[in-house]
Write a protein that holds these residues in place. Sequence first.
Motif, short mmCIF file in Angstrom:
data_model
loop_
_atom_site.label_atom_id
_atom_site.label_comp_id
_atom_site.label_asym_id
_atom_site.label_seq_id
_atom_site.Cartn_x
_atom_site.Cartn_y
_atom_site.Cartn_z
N LEU A 1 -16.19 2.55 -0.21
CA LEU A 1 -16.37 1.65 0.92
C LEU A 1 -15.05 0.96 1.30
O LEU A 1 -14.72 0.84 2.48
CB LEU A 1 -17.45 0.62 0.58
CG LEU A 1 -18.00 -0.23 1.71
CD1 LEU A 1 -18.46 0.61 2.89
CD2 LEU A 1 -19.15 -1.09 1.20
N LYS B 1 -17.17 -9.62 -0.34
CA LYS B 1 -17.07 -8.16 -0.23
C LYS B 1 -16.92 -7.71 1.21
O LYS B 1 -16.16 -6.79 1.52
CB LYS B 1 -18.30 -7.48 -0.83
CG LYS B 1 -18.19 -7.38 -2.34
CD LYS B 1 -19.44 -6.88 -2.99
CE LYS B 1 -19.36 -7.27 -4.47
NZ LYS B 1 -20.54 -6.90 -5.21
N LYS C 1 -23.48 2.61 3.26
CA LYS C 1 -23.27 2.96 1.85
C LYS C 1 -24.30 2.30 0.95
O LYS C 1 -24.05 1.24 0.37
CB LYS C 1 -21.85 2.56 1.43
CG LYS C 1 -20.77 3.48 2.03
CD LYS C 1 -19.90 4.11 0.94
CE LYS C 1 -20.71 4.93 0.01
NZ LYS C 1 -20.42 4.88 -1.36
N LYS D 1 -13.52 -5.71 1.87
CA LYS D 1 -13.63 -4.27 2.15
C LYS D 1 -13.54 -3.95 3.63
O LYS D 1 -13.64 -2.78 4.01
CB LYS D 1 -14.94 -3.72 1.56
CG LYS D 1 -15.05 -3.91 0.03
CD LYS D 1 -16.19 -3.10 -0.57
CE LYS D 1 -16.43 -3.50 -2.02
NZ LYS D 1 -17.08 -2.46 -2.82
N PRO E 1 -12.55 5.66 -7.31
CA PRO E 1 -12.19 5.06 -6.02
C PRO E 1 -13.34 4.19 -5.51
O PRO E 1 -14.50 4.48 -5.76
CB PRO E 1 -11.99 6.27 -5.11
CG PRO E 1 -12.66 7.41 -5.78
CD PRO E 1 -12.67 7.11 -7.25
N PHE F 1 -23.79 -2.42 0.76
CA PHE F 1 -24.84 -3.13 0.04
C PHE F 1 -24.18 -3.94 -1.06
O PHE F 1 -23.13 -3.55 -1.58
CB PHE F 1 -25.84 -2.13 -0.57
CG PHE F 1 -26.92 -1.72 0.40
CD1 PHE F 1 -26.61 -0.91 1.48
CD2 PHE F 1 -28.21 -2.17 0.26
CE1 PHE F 1 -27.58 -0.55 2.41
CE2 PHE F 1 -29.20 -1.81 1.17
CZ PHE F 1 -28.90 -1.01 2.24
N ALA G 1 -25.52 3.84 -1.69
CA ALA G 1 -25.43 4.41 -3.04
C ALA G 1 -24.92 3.39 -4.05
O ALA G 1 -24.14 2.50 -3.71
CB ALA G 1 -24.50 5.62 -3.03
O1 C5P Z 1 -18.14 -4.01 -5.06
P1 C5P Z 1 -19.53 -3.52 -5.16
O2 C5P Z 1 -19.67 -2.29 -6.00
O3 C5P Z 1 -20.54 -4.55 -5.54
O4 C5P Z 1 -19.89 -3.14 -3.65
C1 C5P Z 1 -21.07 -2.50 -3.33
C2 C5P Z 1 -20.87 -1.65 -2.11
O5 C5P Z 1 -19.68 -0.86 -2.24
C3 C5P Z 1 -22.00 -0.65 -1.91
O6 C5P Z 1 -22.18 -0.45 -0.53
C4 C5P Z 1 -21.46 0.59 -2.62
O7 C5P Z 1 -22.03 1.77 -2.11
C5 C5P Z 1 -19.98 0.51 -2.34
N1 C5P Z 1 -19.13 1.10 -3.41
C6 C5P Z 1 -18.37 2.23 -3.14
N2 C5P Z 1 -17.55 2.77 -4.12
C7 C5P Z 1 -17.47 2.19 -5.34
C8 C5P Z 1 -18.24 1.05 -5.62
C9 C5P Z 1 -19.06 0.53 -4.64
O8 C5P Z 1 -18.44 2.74 -2.02
N3 C5P Z 1 -16.68 2.75 -6.27
#
Ligand code: C5P
Length: 219
Positions: free
Chosen positions: A128, A157, A93, A161, A125, A143, A95
Amino acid sequence: RLEEDLADKKILVTAGGTQEPLDPVRYIGNYSTGKMGYKIASEAAKRGAEVTLVTAPTSLDAPQNVEIIKVQTAQEMYQAVMKEEDSQDVIIKAAAVADYRPEVRESNKIKKSDSNLTLKLERNPDILAELGKVKGDKVLVGFAAESEKLKANAKEKLIKKNIDLIVANDITAKDAGFASDTNQVIIISEDEEVELPNLSKREVATRLLDKVNQYLKGE
Ligand code: C5P
């Protein structure tokens, strides 16, 4: 490393910054260019993986031999990823997903007036974190773009997660992170922290996929 060391592996990568519409002409976005995720997708395909790239809008050319799914918002990315997750060996992930979206998406252009405007935002949502709940045997990679307490925040994290690897980068560092062609990251797993020097995003992708491959082999 073998040329096609990821042959027969299914890898889904997300890239780019999601856009959260306010009205027909405006959105809330971020500075992600998608470069890191696109490099990962392209390198994984070169190494023989069957790659799906779920991408928010970017100005980049589509990588070769990669299935592309285009999305705009975090919710669309969530739907696309959840539809594909079950069949994947690896999900990366990269993005930059908007944590919040405007509560209302106006169907007409918002008009200015003399007073201030207050926007109401609601939570998106955490894709990750949702993937972490249905992890199974998959290798999950996240990331973490941080501006302070890099390692501690990233490690938190990883655990929260329920993922295997987190690529942490300090967004305040020079020649790293958003828009840059190079990146300086720490690849963190439960029992290891590998600090890489400033490298091209292609080389960061290579190192990350090496690490992912170790996981796939159960090393
Ligand atoms: O918690 P944070 O946003 O810093 O975590 C970053 C990671 O979580 C990245 O890999 C990002 O793609 C993913 N992410 C996600 N959905 C979200 C926010 C972050 O998948 N709403």
